[in-house]
Enzyme design. Structure first.
Site, PDB file in Angstrom:
ATOM      1  N   GLU A   1      -0.010  -9.197  -4.150  1.00 21.06           N
ATOM      2  CA  GLU A   1       1.268  -9.060  -3.449  1.00 21.06           C
ATOM      3  C   GLU A   1       1.576  -7.598  -3.124  1.00 21.06           C
ATOM      4  O   GLU A   1       2.014  -7.287  -2.019  1.00 21.06           O
ATOM      5  CB  GLU A   1       2.405  -9.676  -4.262  1.00 21.06           C
ATOM      6  CG  GLU A   1       2.446 -11.185  -4.219  1.00 21.06           C
ATOM      7  CD  GLU A   1       2.845 -11.755  -2.861  1.00 21.06           C
ATOM      8  OE1 GLU A   1       3.353 -11.017  -1.990  1.00 21.06           O
ATOM      9  OE2 GLU A   1       2.647 -12.961  -2.666  1.00 21.06           O
TER      10      GLU A   1
ATOM     11  N   GLU B   1      10.005  -1.679   6.169  1.00 20.73           N
ATOM     12  CA  GLU B   1      10.195  -0.336   5.628  1.00 20.73           C
ATOM     13  C   GLU B   1       9.853  -0.321   4.146  1.00 20.73           C
ATOM     14  O   GLU B   1      10.212  -1.234   3.400  1.00 20.73           O
ATOM     15  CB  GLU B   1      11.650   0.108   5.812  1.00 20.73           C
ATOM     16  CG  GLU B   1      11.936   1.503   5.329  1.00 20.73           C
ATOM     17  CD  GLU B   1      13.396   1.919   5.514  1.00 20.73           C
ATOM     18  OE1 GLU B   1      13.687   3.087   5.234  1.00 20.73           O
ATOM     19  OE2 GLU B   1      14.225   1.085   5.923  1.00 20.73           O
TER      20      GLU B   1
END
Length: 168
Positions: A66, A124
Site C-alpha cells: 500500500e 498530494e
C-alpha cells in the site's frame, strides 16, 4: 491500484452497505521526523498511506504494498504501533461505500524509491510535523505518532466494554 477484484466482487453483491475490512496504514517519516500524509483530492480528509489487506496477504506485506502504491516509496515495516477498529473506524467514502476498518498501523522505514504515487488514488503527498498535522479521516490517537515513545503496541480500550458481560 484502486479497488481489488475481491472487493469489487463484494461491492457488486452488497452495494454501498457496510463492509468489515481488514486494513493497514503506514507511518513513514523523513529525516526530520515529519510524517508523510496523503491527500486523495476528492474531498476526503488527509490520511496515512493505507488500504485493504488482500486475500492471502499478511498485514506487513500489505503495508509495504500500500505504501508503495500510494507513495512510490519502498518501505520495510519495523514495528506494529497499534491496532484499531470498531465504530470509531467506520467511514463513508464520497461514493457512498461504507466500511468499518480493522487497521494495523506500522512504523515503516524507507529503503528506496522516489516519492511519486504509482496509483491514481493520491493527488498530494506531504510531510507534516506533529504540531502541524492535518485533520485525519480516521481518529488515530496522536500518541502513536510520537517517535520512540511507543514501547508497547497501542490498542483501543474502554473499561465500559466490560459492562456488556455478565456472570449471571
Amino acid at each position: 491500484m484502486g479497488m481489488s477484484d475481491y472487493y469489487k466482487n463484494l461491492r457488486e453483491k452488497v452495494g454501498n452497505e457496510l463492509l468489515f475490512m481488514p486494513s493497514v496504514a503506514g507511518v513513514v517519516r523523513n529525516v526530520k521526523g515529519e510524517i508523510l500524509f496523503q491527500n486523495k483530492g476528492n474531498g476526503e480528509k488527509w490520511s496515512l498511506p493505507a488500504g485493504g489487506i488482500e486475500v492471502g496477504e499478511a498485514p506487513a506485506e500489505a503495508v509495504a504494498r500500500e505504501v508503495w502504491e500510494e507513495t512510490g516509496l519502498i518501505v520495510v515495516p519495523k514495528k506494529l504501533l497499534g491496532v484499531f477498529g470498531g465504530k470509531d473506524f467506520r467511514y463513508e467514502y464520497p461514493n457512498g461505500h461504507l466500511v468499518e476498518y480493522n487497521t494495523y498501523v506500522f512504523e515503516c522505514e524507507i529503503k528506496t524509491g522516489v516519492q511519486n504515487p504509482i496509483d491514481s488514488e493520491t493527488t498530494e503527498l506531504r510531510y507534516f510535523s506533529l504540531e502541524d498535522m492535518p485533520e485525519l479521516a480516521l481518529p488515530y490517537p496522536k500518541s502513536i505518532f510520537l517517535p520512540d515513545e511507543n514501547k508497547e503496541v497501542y490498542f483501543q480500550w474502554n473499561e465500559q466494554w466490560l459492562d456488556n458481560f455478565s456472570l449471571d
